[in-house]
Design a protein around this motif. Structure first.
Motif, PDB file in Angstrom:
ATOM      1  N   SER A  99     -14.027  55.339  27.466  1.00 50.28           N
ATOM      2  CA  SER A  99     -13.787  56.189  28.634  1.00 50.28           C
ATOM      3  C   SER A  99     -15.006  57.068  28.880  1.00 50.28           C
ATOM      4  N   ALA A 100     -15.084  57.581  30.104  1.00 49.60           N
ATOM      5  CA  ALA A 100     -16.182  58.491  30.450  1.00 49.60           C
ATOM      6  C   ALA A 100     -16.083  59.735  29.573  1.00 49.60           C
ATOM      7  N   SER A 101     -17.219  60.200  29.115  1.00 48.69           N
ATOM      8  CA  SER A 101     -17.281  61.383  28.258  1.00 48.69           C
ATOM      9  C   SER A 101     -16.859  62.621  29.034  1.00 48.69           C
ATOM     10  N   GLY A 102     -16.141  63.498  28.365  1.00 52.06           N
ATOM     11  CA  GLY A 102     -15.753  64.762  28.988  1.00 52.06           C
ATOM     12  C   GLY A 102     -16.938  65.695  29.169  1.00 52.06           C
ATOM     13  N   ARG A 103     -17.991  65.507  28.355  1.00 51.39           N
ATOM     14  CA  ARG A 103     -19.188  66.351  28.438  1.00 51.39           C
ATOM     15  C   ARG A 103     -20.138  65.907  29.533  1.00 51.39           C
ATOM     16  N   ASP A 104     -20.269  64.594  29.677  1.00 51.83           N
ATOM     17  CA  ASP A 104     -21.230  64.051  30.632  1.00 51.83           C
ATOM     18  C   ASP A 104     -20.657  62.734  31.156  1.00 51.83           C
ATOM     19  N   ARG A 105     -20.305  62.697  32.409  1.00 53.32           N
ATOM     20  CA  ARG A 105     -19.667  61.509  32.998  1.00 53.32           C
ATOM     21  C   ARG A 105     -20.545  60.264  32.938  1.00 53.32           C
ATOM     22  N   ARG A 106     -21.837  60.431  32.727  1.00 54.01           N
ATOM     23  CA  ARG A 106     -22.730  59.264  32.606  1.00 54.01           C
ATOM     24  C   ARG A 106     -22.622  58.625  31.225  1.00 54.01           C
ATOM     25  N   GLU A 107     -22.081  59.347  30.279  1.00 50.02           N
ATOM     26  CA  GLU A 107     -21.910  58.861  28.914  1.00 50.02           C
ATOM     27  C   GLU A 107     -20.530  58.250  28.737  1.00 50.02           C
ATOM     28  N   ILE A 108     -20.403  57.393  27.736  1.00 57.46           N
ATOM     29  CA  ILE A 108     -19.120  56.772  27.410  1.00 57.46           C
ATOM     30  C   ILE A 108     -18.735  57.189  25.993  1.00 57.46           C
ATOM     31  N   ASP A 109     -17.480  57.514  25.809  1.00 58.93           N
ATOM     32  CA  ASP A 109     -16.930  57.758  24.482  1.00 58.93           C
ATOM     33  C   ASP A 109     -16.153  56.529  24.054  1.00 58.93           C
ATOM     34  N   VAL A 110     -16.355  56.129  22.823  1.00 55.23           N
ATOM     35  CA  VAL A 110     -15.615  55.015  22.240  1.00 55.23           C
ATOM     36  C   VAL A 110     -14.631  55.621  21.251  1.00 55.23           C
ATOM     37  N   ARG A 111     -13.382  55.239  21.376  1.00 54.04           N
ATOM     38  CA  ARG A 111     -12.339  55.788  20.504  1.00 54.04           C
ATOM     39  C   ARG A 111     -11.607  54.651  19.796  1.00 54.04           C
ATOM     40  N   LEU A 112     -11.277  54.906  18.568  1.00 57.18           N
ATOM     41  CA  LEU A 112     -10.449  53.995  17.801  1.00 57.18           C
ATOM     42  C   LEU A 112      -9.004  54.148  18.291  1.00 57.18           C
ATOM     43  N   THR A 113      -8.355  53.045  18.611  1.00 52.82           N
ATOM     44  CA  THR A 113      -6.948  53.108  19.013  1.00 52.82           C
ATOM     45  C   THR A 113      -6.084  53.174  17.751  1.00 52.82           C
ATOM     46  N   GLU A 114      -4.824  53.431  17.944  1.00 53.02           N
ATOM     47  CA  GLU A 114      -3.890  53.445  16.799  1.00 53.02           C
ATOM     48  C   GLU A 114      -3.911  52.080  16.110  1.00 53.02           C
ATOM     49  N   ARG A 115      -3.931  51.035  16.908  1.00 55.06           N
ATOM     50  CA  ARG A 115      -3.989  49.673  16.336  1.00 55.06           C
ATOM     51  C   ARG A 115      -5.292  49.467  15.569  1.00 55.06           C
ATOM     52  N   GLY A 116      -6.412  49.963  16.115  1.00 58.95           N
ATOM     53  CA  GLY A 116      -7.690  49.861  15.424  1.00 58.95           C
ATOM     54  C   GLY A 116      -7.675  50.596  14.096  1.00 58.95           C
ATOM     55  N   ARG A 117      -7.060  51.788  14.083  1.00 63.03           N
ATOM     56  CA  ARG A 117      -6.953  52.556  12.841  1.00 63.03           C
ATOM     57  C   ARG A 117      -6.107  51.798  11.826  1.00 63.03           C
ATOM     58  N   GLU A 118      -5.010  51.220  12.273  1.00 61.84           N
ATOM     59  CA  GLU A 118      -4.152  50.452  11.370  1.00 61.84           C
ATOM     60  C   GLU A 118      -4.909  49.265  10.772  1.00 61.84           C
ATOM     61  N   VAL A 119      -5.706  48.581  11.605  1.00 56.12           N
ATOM     62  CA  VAL A 119      -6.464  47.423  11.123  1.00 56.12           C
ATOM     63  C   VAL A 119      -7.484  47.852  10.081  1.00 56.12           C
ATOM     64  N   ILE A 120      -8.272  48.882  10.366  1.00 59.19           N
ATOM     65  CA  ILE A 120      -9.308  49.284   9.399  1.00 59.19           C
ATOM     66  C   ILE A 120      -8.674  49.838   8.126  1.00 59.19           C
ATOM     67  N   ASP A 121      -7.562  50.547   8.255  1.00 57.44           N
ATOM     68  CA  ASP A 121      -6.893  51.066   7.066  1.00 57.44           C
ATOM     69  C   ASP A 121      -6.311  49.951   6.206  1.00 57.44           C
ATOM     70  N   ARG A 122      -5.977  48.819   6.819  1.00 56.80           N
ATOM     71  CA  ARG A 122      -5.479  47.674   6.065  1.00 56.80           C
ATOM     72  C   ARG A 122      -6.632  46.856   5.474  1.00 56.80           C
ATOM     73  N   VAL A 123      -7.711  46.696   6.240  1.00 58.21           N
ATOM     74  CA  VAL A 123      -8.806  45.825   5.818  1.00 58.21           C
ATOM     75  C   VAL A 123      -9.715  46.500   4.789  1.00 58.21           C
ATOM     76  N   LEU A 124      -9.935  47.802   4.911  1.00 60.55           N
ATOM     77  CA  LEU A 124     -10.892  48.475   4.020  1.00 60.55           C
ATOM     78  C   LEU A 124     -10.571  48.273   2.539  1.00 60.55           C
ATOM     79  N   PRO A 125      -9.330  48.477   2.074  1.00 63.77           N
ATOM     80  CA  PRO A 125      -9.074  48.246   0.650  1.00 63.77           C
ATOM     81  C   PRO A 125      -9.374  46.805   0.215  1.00 63.77           C
ATOM     82  N   ALA A 126      -9.055  45.835   1.077  1.00 60.41           N
ATOM     83  CA  ALA A 126      -9.348  44.428   0.753  1.00 60.41           C
ATOM     84  C   ALA A 126     -10.852  44.182   0.713  1.00 60.41           C
ATOM     85  N   GLN A 127     -11.591  44.826   1.630  1.00 57.57           N
ATOM     86  CA  GLN A 127     -13.050  44.695   1.635  1.00 57.57           C
ATOM     87  C   GLN A 127     -13.644  45.265   0.352  1.00 57.57           C
TER      88      GLN A 127
END
Length: 161
Positions: A99-127
């Motif tokens: 999404s567009a950054s709240g600080r500067d509309r020309r910038e983009i913020d990338v956010r981890l979704t709940e699903r993304g957090r669940e995936v990394i929390d599951r994969v990290l211990p296996a990694q």
């Protein structure tokens, strides 16, 4: 003898007076990087993630869940184009949002979704377990020594945070 040892021996036949020790160190580091990047499917799980996509999710999770693409590019040692391609795939999978950054509309913020957090929390211990298996031939002291030596080599090469 491992692959790098054979390569080094072949070069020693051609150049007996040359110091080929860099091949033996850098060659093994590079080979370990490639082989460790080939994590089995049991580690990556679903959705099927590449190692670099997992690195993007990991960077987001470590940072609190939000980063700008330029910082992700630096964190993952990728090009801007490669980062954009990875972000598009991760967004399509529902693992991140952009999404567009709240600080500067020309910038983009990338956010981890709940699903993304669940995936990394599951994969990290296996990694981590997969990497522990790769390092099994080393004792705890040898692992610590290798980590210290690699940090010493990487120190002058890594860009400052």
């Amino acid at each position: 003898m491992d692959v790098v040892g054979r390569i080094s021996a072949q070069w020693r036949e051609r150049y007996p007076d040359m110091d080929l020790s860099p091949i033996e160190v850098i060659g093994r580091v590079r080979r370990l990087g490639v082989l460790s990047g080939q994590m089995p499917e049991r580690v990556l799980g679903e959705p099927r993630l590449s190692r670099v996509e997992l690195e993007v999710l990991s960077a987001l999770r470590r940072s609190g869940g939000q980063m700008r693409p330029s910082l992700l590019t630096r964190e993952t040692l990728s090009s801007g184009a490669a980062t954009s391609k990875r972000l598009a795939k991760l967004a399509e999978e529902g693992l991140i949002s952009r999404s567009a950054s709240g600080r500067d509309r020309r910038e983009i913020d990338v956010r981890l979704t709940e699903r993304g957090r669940e995936v990394i929390d599951r994969v990290l211990p296996a990694q981590i377990e997969w990497e522990r298996e790769l390092l099994a031939p080393l004792s705890d002291a040898e692992r610590a020594q290798l980590a210290d030596l690699l940090a010493k080599v990487l120190g002058p090469l890594d860009p400052p945070a």
